[in-house]
Scaffold this motif. Structure first.
Motif, PDB file in Angstrom:
ATOM      1  N   VAL A 177       0.850  -1.182   0.000  1.00  0.00           N
ATOM      2  CA  VAL A 177       0.000   0.000   0.000  1.00  0.00           C
ATOM      3  C   VAL A 177       0.888   1.235   0.000  1.00  0.00           C
ATOM      4  N   PHE A 178       0.610   2.133  -0.938  1.00  0.00           N
ATOM      5  CA  PHE A 178       1.335   3.401  -0.998  1.00  0.00           C
ATOM      6  C   PHE A 178       0.393   4.514  -0.547  1.00  0.00           C
ATOM      7  N   THR A 179       0.858   5.357   0.345  1.00  0.00           N
ATOM      8  CA  THR A 179       0.051   6.489   0.807  1.00  0.00           C
ATOM      9  C   THR A 179       0.780   7.785   0.493  1.00  0.00           C
ATOM     10  N   GLN A 180       0.025   8.842   0.322  1.00  0.00           N
ATOM     11  CA  GLN A 180       0.606  10.138   0.017  1.00  0.00           C
ATOM     12  C   GLN A 180      -0.336  11.229   0.535  1.00  0.00           C
ATOM     13  N   PRO A 181       0.172  12.461   0.738  1.00  0.00           N
ATOM     14  CA  PRO A 181      -0.690  13.560   1.191  1.00  0.00           C
ATOM     15  C   PRO A 181      -1.737  13.916   0.136  1.00  0.00           C
ATOM     16  N   GLU A 182      -2.806  14.508   0.583  1.00  0.00           N
ATOM     17  CA  GLU A 182      -3.880  14.921  -0.312  1.00  0.00           C
ATOM     18  C   GLU A 182      -3.362  15.915  -1.356  1.00  0.00           C
ATOM     19  N   GLY A 183      -3.877  15.776  -2.568  1.00  0.00           N
ATOM     20  CA  GLY A 183      -3.529  16.719  -3.629  1.00  0.00           C
ATOM     21  C   GLY A 183      -2.377  16.286  -4.513  1.00  0.00           C
ATOM     22  N   ARG A 184      -1.726  15.166  -4.170  1.00  0.00           N
ATOM     23  CA  ARG A 184      -0.625  14.717  -5.016  1.00  0.00           C
ATOM     24  C   ARG A 184      -1.129  13.685  -6.035  1.00  0.00           C
ATOM     25  N   LYS A 185      -0.225  13.256  -6.919  1.00  0.00           N
ATOM     26  CA  LYS A 185      -0.566  12.342  -8.002  1.00  0.00           C
ATOM     27  C   LYS A 185       0.348  11.118  -7.946  1.00  0.00           C
ATOM     28  N   ILE A 186      -0.127  10.039  -8.564  1.00  0.00           N
ATOM     29  CA  ILE A 186       0.664   8.808  -8.674  1.00  0.00           C
ATOM     30  C   ILE A 186       0.669   8.362 -10.130  1.00  0.00           C
ATOM     31  N   PHE A 187       1.852   8.009 -10.620  1.00  0.00           N
ATOM     32  CA  PHE A 187       1.978   7.406 -11.950  1.00  0.00           C
ATOM     33  C   PHE A 187       2.558   6.013 -11.748  1.00  0.00           C
ATOM     34  N   VAL A 188       1.908   5.006 -12.330  1.00  0.00           N
ATOM     35  CA  VAL A 188       2.371   3.619 -12.229  1.00  0.00           C
ATOM     36  C   VAL A 188       2.635   3.094 -13.632  1.00  0.00           C
ATOM     37  N   PHE A 189       3.778   2.423 -13.803  1.00  0.00           N
ATOM     38  CA  PHE A 189       4.112   1.808 -15.090  1.00  0.00           C
ATOM     39  C   PHE A 189       4.588   0.388 -14.821  1.00  0.00           C
ATOM     40  N   VAL A 190       3.916  -0.586 -15.452  1.00  0.00           N
ATOM     41  CA  VAL A 190       4.292  -1.988 -15.274  1.00  0.00           C
ATOM     42  C   VAL A 190       5.350  -2.337 -16.316  1.00  0.00           C
ATOM     43  N   ILE A 191       6.527  -2.661 -15.836  1.00  0.00           N
ATOM     44  CA  ILE A 191       7.626  -3.033 -16.738  1.00  0.00           C
ATOM     45  C   ILE A 191       7.436  -4.474 -17.222  1.00  0.00           C
ATOM     46  N   GLU A 192       7.133  -5.353 -16.301  1.00  0.00           N
ATOM     47  CA  GLU A 192       6.833  -6.754 -16.631  1.00  0.00           C
ATOM     48  C   GLU A 192       5.847  -7.285 -15.609  1.00  0.00           C
ATOM     49  N   GLY A 193       4.942  -8.160 -16.056  1.00  0.00           N
ATOM     50  CA  GLY A 193       4.028  -8.806 -15.128  1.00  0.00           C
ATOM     51  C   GLY A 193       2.639  -8.208 -15.163  1.00  0.00           C
ATOM     52  N   ALA A 194       1.918  -8.358 -14.061  1.00  0.00           N
ATOM     53  CA  ALA A 194       0.548  -7.848 -13.970  1.00  0.00           C
ATOM     54  C   ALA A 194       0.238  -7.528 -12.516  1.00  0.00           C
ATOM     55  N   VAL A 195      -0.473  -6.418 -12.325  1.00  0.00           N
ATOM     56  CA  VAL A 195      -0.782  -5.973 -10.972  1.00  0.00           C
ATOM     57  C   VAL A 195      -2.197  -5.398 -10.941  1.00  0.00           C
ATOM     58  N   GLN A 196      -2.873  -5.576  -9.824  1.00  0.00           N
ATOM     59  CA  GLN A 196      -4.174  -4.938  -9.638  1.00  0.00           C
ATOM     60  C   GLN A 196      -3.962  -3.659  -8.832  1.00  0.00           C
ATOM     61  N   ALA A 197      -4.481  -2.566  -9.366  1.00  0.00           N
ATOM     62  CA  ALA A 197      -4.359  -1.266  -8.699  1.00  0.00           C
ATOM     63  C   ALA A 197      -5.719  -0.881  -8.140  1.00  0.00           C
ATOM     64  N   GLY A 198      -5.783  -0.722  -6.826  1.00  0.00           N
ATOM     65  CA  GLY A 198      -7.064  -0.412  -6.212  1.00  0.00           C
ATOM     66  C   GLY A 198      -7.984  -1.612  -6.247  1.00  0.00           C
ATOM     67  N   ALA A 199      -9.292  -1.357  -6.259  1.00  0.00           N
ATOM     68  CA  ALA A 199     -10.267  -2.446  -6.123  1.00  0.00           C
ATOM     69  C   ALA A 199     -10.421  -3.292  -7.377  1.00  0.00           C
ATOM     70  N   ARG A 200     -10.206  -2.696  -8.567  1.00  0.00           N
ATOM     71  CA  ARG A 200     -10.537  -3.482  -9.756  1.00  0.00           C
ATOM     72  C   ARG A 200      -9.678  -3.230 -10.990  1.00  0.00           C
ATOM     73  N   GLU A 201      -8.867  -2.188 -11.021  1.00  0.00           N
ATOM     74  CA  GLU A 201      -8.111  -1.910 -12.235  1.00  0.00           C
ATOM     75  C   GLU A 201      -6.918  -2.859 -12.355  1.00  0.00           C
ATOM     76  N   ARG A 202      -6.751  -3.457 -13.511  1.00  0.00           N
ATOM     77  CA  ARG A 202      -5.655  -4.388 -13.729  1.00  0.00           C
ATOM     78  C   ARG A 202      -4.699  -3.841 -14.789  1.00  0.00           C
ATOM     79  N   LEU A 203      -3.408  -3.874 -14.467  1.00  0.00           N
ATOM     80  CA  LEU A 203      -2.377  -3.381 -15.366  1.00  0.00           C
ATOM     81  C   LEU A 203      -1.460  -4.533 -15.740  1.00  0.00           C
ATOM     82  N   HIS A 204      -1.185  -4.634 -17.044  1.00  0.00           N
ATOM     83  CA  HIS A 204      -0.306  -5.689 -17.526  1.00  0.00           C
ATOM     84  C   HIS A 204       0.979  -5.042 -18.080  1.00  0.00           C
ATOM     85  N   THR A 205       1.867  -5.873 -18.621  1.00  0.00           N
ATOM     86  CA  THR A 205       3.167  -5.403 -19.088  1.00  0.00           C
ATOM     87  C   THR A 205       3.041  -4.178 -19.996  1.00  0.00           C
ATOM     88  N   ARG A 206       3.764  -3.112 -19.586  1.00  0.00           N
ATOM     89  CA  ARG A 206       3.842  -1.833 -20.319  1.00  0.00           C
ATOM     90  C   ARG A 206       2.547  -1.012 -20.230  1.00  0.00           C
TER      91      ARG A 206
END
Length: 233
Positions: A177-206
């Motif tokens: 779990v990553f936490t940050q102060p209110e008002g900031r942004k997060i950028f996620v990039f999957v180099i290899e593999g697959a990850v679920q972000a939050g409750a339902r979004e799924r990210l695959h390679t690239r």
């Protein structure tokens, strides 16, 4: 809000000796609705053929980070810096008031694949600078390892912007779990593999995600996954 950008939605090109994909407007690709995410202006996923590269060219007022994923990358600049970086190392260049550099693949046989990120600096006219930092890949297993941050530290390249770049190798079935102060942004990039972000979004390679209006993000590995997370203002 999590906005997912599938790998196939990027602008891709193949010039033979150079191929890759742009996540934001760059070079011949221009979309007025896709020019930046906070200070993140460029996120290029490049592969350079053996013995090829870019000749001398200038930059100014930009923080440029290169992350080598495979092979090696050679850099030379007008400040006299010469370096070859490979996996486990981060190259950070502050173009500031002006710098000229070359970069290319010094190998005679092997391609180099790298991610190159450009950020708007915290202020214009910074003295140009360059560094190579080394991180221990074992230290990013099942945790977020900071590799670029505003304040210099062992294994962390310093950058002139209020952001932190993390790398992680999250084993299948693990989450964090990553936490940050209110008002900031997060950028996620999957180099290899697959990850679920939050409750339902799924990210695959690239795939990537641009995340706003959240203070806590859970990432759960659906497979052994290597990804980058950037905490942005």
């Amino acid at each position: 809000m999590i906005a997912v950008y599938p790998a196939g939605s990027r602008y891709s090109y193949d010039h033979g000796w150079l191929r890759g994909s742009f996540s934001f407007s760059f070079g011949p690709y221009y979309d007025p609705d896709n020019t930046a995410f906070g200070p993140l202006r460029v996120f290029n996923d490049d592969t350079i053929a053996a013995g090829r590269g870019f000749g001398a060219h200038p930059h100014s007022d930009m923080e440029i980070v290169s992350v080598v994923l495979r092979g090696s990358l050679k850099h030379e600049d007008s400040l006299g810096n010469v370096a070859v970086t490979s996996f486990g190392e981060i190259q950070r260049m502050s173009a500031g008031s002006g710098i000229i550099h070359t970069e290319g693949n010094p190998s005679d046989t092997e391609e180099v694949t790298l991610l190159q990120l450009w950020f708007s600096p915290e202020r214009r006219g910074i003295a140009p600078g360059y560094e190579v930092s080394k991180y221990d890949p074992e230290q990013m297993v099942n945790r977020l390892l900071p590799v670029v941050a505003p304040n210099p530290a062992p294994g962390i390249a310093a950058i002139h912007q209020d952001l932190t770049i993390y790398l992680s190798k999250l084993e299948s079935g693990h989450s964090l779990v990553f936490t940050q102060p209110e008002g900031r942004k997060i950028f996620v990039f999957v180099i290899e593999g697959a990850v679920q972000a939050g409750a339902r979004e799924r990210l695959h390679t690239r795939d990537s995600a641009r995340i706003t209006d959240t203070r806590s993000l859970e990432l759960a590995a659906l497979d052994d996954t290597f990804f980058m997370l950037i905490d942005l203002p």
